[in-house]
Design a protein around this motif. Structure first.
Motif, PDB file in Angstrom:
ATOM      1  N   LEU A 566      -3.230  29.850   4.937  1.00 12.09           N
ATOM      2  CA  LEU A 566      -1.922  29.210   5.135  1.00 12.09           C
ATOM      3  C   LEU A 566      -2.060  28.114   6.178  1.00 12.09           C
ATOM      4  N   THR A 568      -0.063  24.820   8.469  1.00 14.25           N
ATOM      5  CA  THR A 568       1.193  24.577   9.167  1.00 14.25           C
ATOM      6  C   THR A 568       2.186  23.914   8.210  1.00 14.25           C
ATOM      7  N   GLY A 569       3.376  24.461   8.185  1.00 16.10           N
ATOM      8  CA  GLY A 569       4.407  23.935   7.297  1.00 16.10           C
ATOM      9  C   GLY A 569       4.519  24.639   5.969  1.00 16.10           C
ATOM     10  N   ASP A 570       3.579  25.560   5.661  1.00 16.37           N
ATOM     11  CA  ASP A 570       3.669  26.303   4.408  1.00 16.37           C
ATOM     12  C   ASP A 570       4.782  27.347   4.494  1.00 16.37           C
ATOM     13  N   ASN A 571       5.442  27.577   3.413  1.00 12.07           N
ATOM     14  CA  ASN A 571       6.548  28.527   3.346  1.00 12.07           C
ATOM     15  C   ASN A 571       6.158  29.715   2.475  1.00 12.07           C
ATOM     16  N   ILE A 572       6.681  30.876   2.853  1.00 14.49           N
ATOM     17  CA  ILE A 572       6.455  32.122   2.102  1.00 14.49           C
ATOM     18  C   ILE A 572       7.815  32.659   1.691  1.00 14.49           C
ATOM     19  N   ARG A 573       7.984  32.942   0.441  1.00 15.02           N
ATOM     20  CA  ARG A 573       9.252  33.450  -0.075  1.00 15.02           C
ATOM     21  C   ARG A 573       8.997  34.832  -0.706  1.00 15.02           C
TER      22      ARG A 573
END
Length: 584
Positions: A566, A568-573
């Motif tokens: 991962l 910086t700035g990655d999103n996890i949903r």
């Protein structure tokens, strides 16, 4: 060549010649040392030796010709002896045997030496066989006689150890024994009938807490009949040790003293102690049948403290073996087996296959009986007389347990000894089920057992206090030594862990009766539990420990999800959807 005839006067007879005394000098060096200078007649051997050293003479009547004839005669005699030997070993007619000759037997039966040897071997083997059969028959009878002697009256190893201090009783001890007659327990009559063999068709299970007096009741009944027809032994976790104890009680050596072991290929102990115990019980059955015909009453065999058997496959199999024998012997009325145990699990296990088993509960003494017993115990031990108030307070602290009363009777200051005993019991109980706040996950299982135990003990304390208040409110007499009881099913609900009940019983914290009623093991346990429960903050401590156990278990059930790679700035949903239940 013509031979000139001799005149009659010139002929000398050769067949008869007188012995001459001559001196012979041998020319060889080997015979020169043996020169015969004495004037003795020459033997045939000496003449032969001399003839070899002299020149040969042509005179047929000379001494040389005489020695040659002697030598030829000896050679012909030797040849004849060799021919006789050949005739003996080969065919032909055999010479007669001398009584002690080198050939043939001492007492000849037939003309064949081989037949005599074979017949002698067969007779010897037959004598050995008959001797072995006679020895085995005598040994088997001797084994049964020894087992029967173990049940004769007058001596028993267990009773001898119990009565060692009473071998030379004084006048004071006799008076004390007469004074103790009125302290006879109500269970003593039933135990007396069992030990005397008056009850047939059943076997018995005595259950009660440790130190409650089960062994004392049995020994008193044995003492009344001088242990006639009774034998006692203690159980042991190691079945090899139990095998030896059974052999000692039955006076049975398990064929270890038999001389036939020298000819056996397999070790009789190879199958384990269970097979030896089965053999011993089979021998006892034969003795019991013979004894029942003589006396008309069954033998009594007591297995004491069977809770010491391991609660595993081997221990349960041994209990099953003993119970099967008890059922069969009770049906025949030849042997009455008595089991005694401090724990409840053997009774619960044997209850599955029990048809003729009767269970007797041996509990503590009541308050009034314990007061009288403590006073007479101090009198029997030559202790100073104690006032009634001191005796009442002591009994209230320790209860009606015979072992505790006997210990207090030896104290100079009974109240101080009772308080010390309560303090020691408190420390022991806390070492077993003490609560640990903020415990680690390594001791979580131990704290589960502790919290469940204190939940049950707290309920015992509550019932004891309520019963005391009810008696005081109603104006009824209250027995301070009476222990509260809870049904077994209710205990399962209180503890929420049914497997802990057996462990508490094995640790002598609780006791289970024949009616599946659960009680504190003793008044000391209840007294210590009441002190701990009535301390300030006990309920909060118990609840905190239970919450800590729940947190540790929830942590064990928690699963972590780790995401890798991962930036910086990655999103996890994450999305969780719960739909309606599906019917299948």
């Amino acid at each position: 060549m013509k031979v000139k005839p001799l005149a009659l006067g010139q002929v000398r007879p050769c067949s008869v010649r007188p012995a001459r005394r001559v001196t012979v000098a041998f020319r060889t060096s080997s015979l020169s040392s043996l020169a015969l200078s004495t004037r003795t007649p020459l033997t045939s051997v000496s003449r032969l030796q001399a003839a070899r050293c002299r020149p040969h003479s042509t005179n047929p009547c000379s001494s040389d010709h005489y020695d040659a004839r002697v030598r030829n005669g000896m050679q012909s005699s030797t040849t004849k002896n060799n021919k006789d030997k050949d005739n003996c070993t080969g065919g032909g007619e055999q010479p007669s045997r001398a009584p002690y000759g080198r050939t043939g037997s001492v007492f000849p039966i037939s003309s064949s030496t081989l037949f005599d040897a074979a017949l002698t071997s067969i007779v010897g083997l037959g004598i050995i066989f008959l001797g072995g059969v006679a020895y085995i028959a005598w040994y088997k009878k001797n084994v049964l006689d020894k087992i029967e002697k173990a049940f004769d009256g007058g001596y028993d190893p267990v009773l001898a150890l119990a009565d060692f201090e009473k071998e030379t009783p004084s006048k004071r001890l006799i008076e004390n024994d007469q004074t103790m007659e009125h302290l006879r327990r109500k269970e003593q009559d039933c135990v007396d009938d069992i030990i005397k063999g008056n009850t047939r068709g059943h076997y018995y299970f005595l259950i009660g807490p440790k130190g409650g007096g089960k062994s004392t009741l049995i020994l008193e009944a044995m003492r009344a009949i001088q242990a006639e027809g009774v034998s006692v032994l203690d159980a042991h976790p190691d079945l090899e040790v139990f095998r030896l104890r059974l052999g000692k009680a039955l006076n049975y050596e398990f064929h270890e003293d038999s001389q036939t072991l020298l000819f056996q290929r397999r070790d009789p102990k190879e199958a384990g102690p269970a097979l030896d115990i089965e053999r011993a019980l089979n021998k006892l059955e034969k003795v019991a049948l013979r004894k029942a015909k003589k006396t008309g009453r069954p033998l009594v065999l007591v297995f004491n403290n069977i809770q010491h058997f391991n609660n595993d496959e081997n221990g349960r199999n041994m209990l099953l073996l003993l119970q099967q024998k008890a059922e069969a012997w009770a049906a025949g009325g030849i042997v009455t087996i008595v089991f005694s145990s401090d724990d409840f699990w053997p009774c619960l296990l044997m209850h599955k296959a029990a048809n003729r088993m009767h269970v007797l509960t041996i509990g503590d003494l009541s308050f009034e009986t314990a007061r009288r017993a403590l006073g007479h115990m101090r009198l029997a031990r030559d202790k100073p007389h104690a006032d009634q108030s001191t005796i009442d307070q002591t009994v209230t602290l320790v209860g009606g347990r015979l072992s505790y009363l006997g210990h207090m009777a030896q104290m100079e200051d009974m109240l101080r000894g009772a308080r010390d005993l309560v303090d020691w019991q408190r420390e022991w109980l806390l070492s077993q089920i003490g609560l640990i706040p903020d415990c680690d996950d390594d001791v979580m299982d131990e704290q589960k057992w502790s919290t469940c135990s204190w939940l049950l003990l707290r309920e015992f304390v509550r019932l004891h206090k309520e019963h005391q208040k009810e008696c005081q409110a109603a104006g009824l007499p209250w027995d301070p030594t009476e222990l509260p009881s809870i049904p077994y099913g209710r205990c399962r609900q209180i503890m929420t862990r049914t497997d802990f009940i057996e462990e508490l019983d094995r640790s002598n914290i609780i006791s289970i009766g024949v009616k599946l009623d659960v009680r504190p093991d003793s008044m000391l346990i209840l007294r210590v539990a009441r002190q701990v429960v009535e301390e300030e903050g006990f309920d909060d401590l118990l609840q905190n420990v239970r919450d800590r156990i729940d947190e540790i278990e929830s942590l064990h059930r928690t699963r972590e999800i780790t995401f890798k790679d991962l930036n910086t700035g990655d999103n996890i949903r994450l999305r969780v959807e719960k739909g309606p239940p599906r019917l299948q």
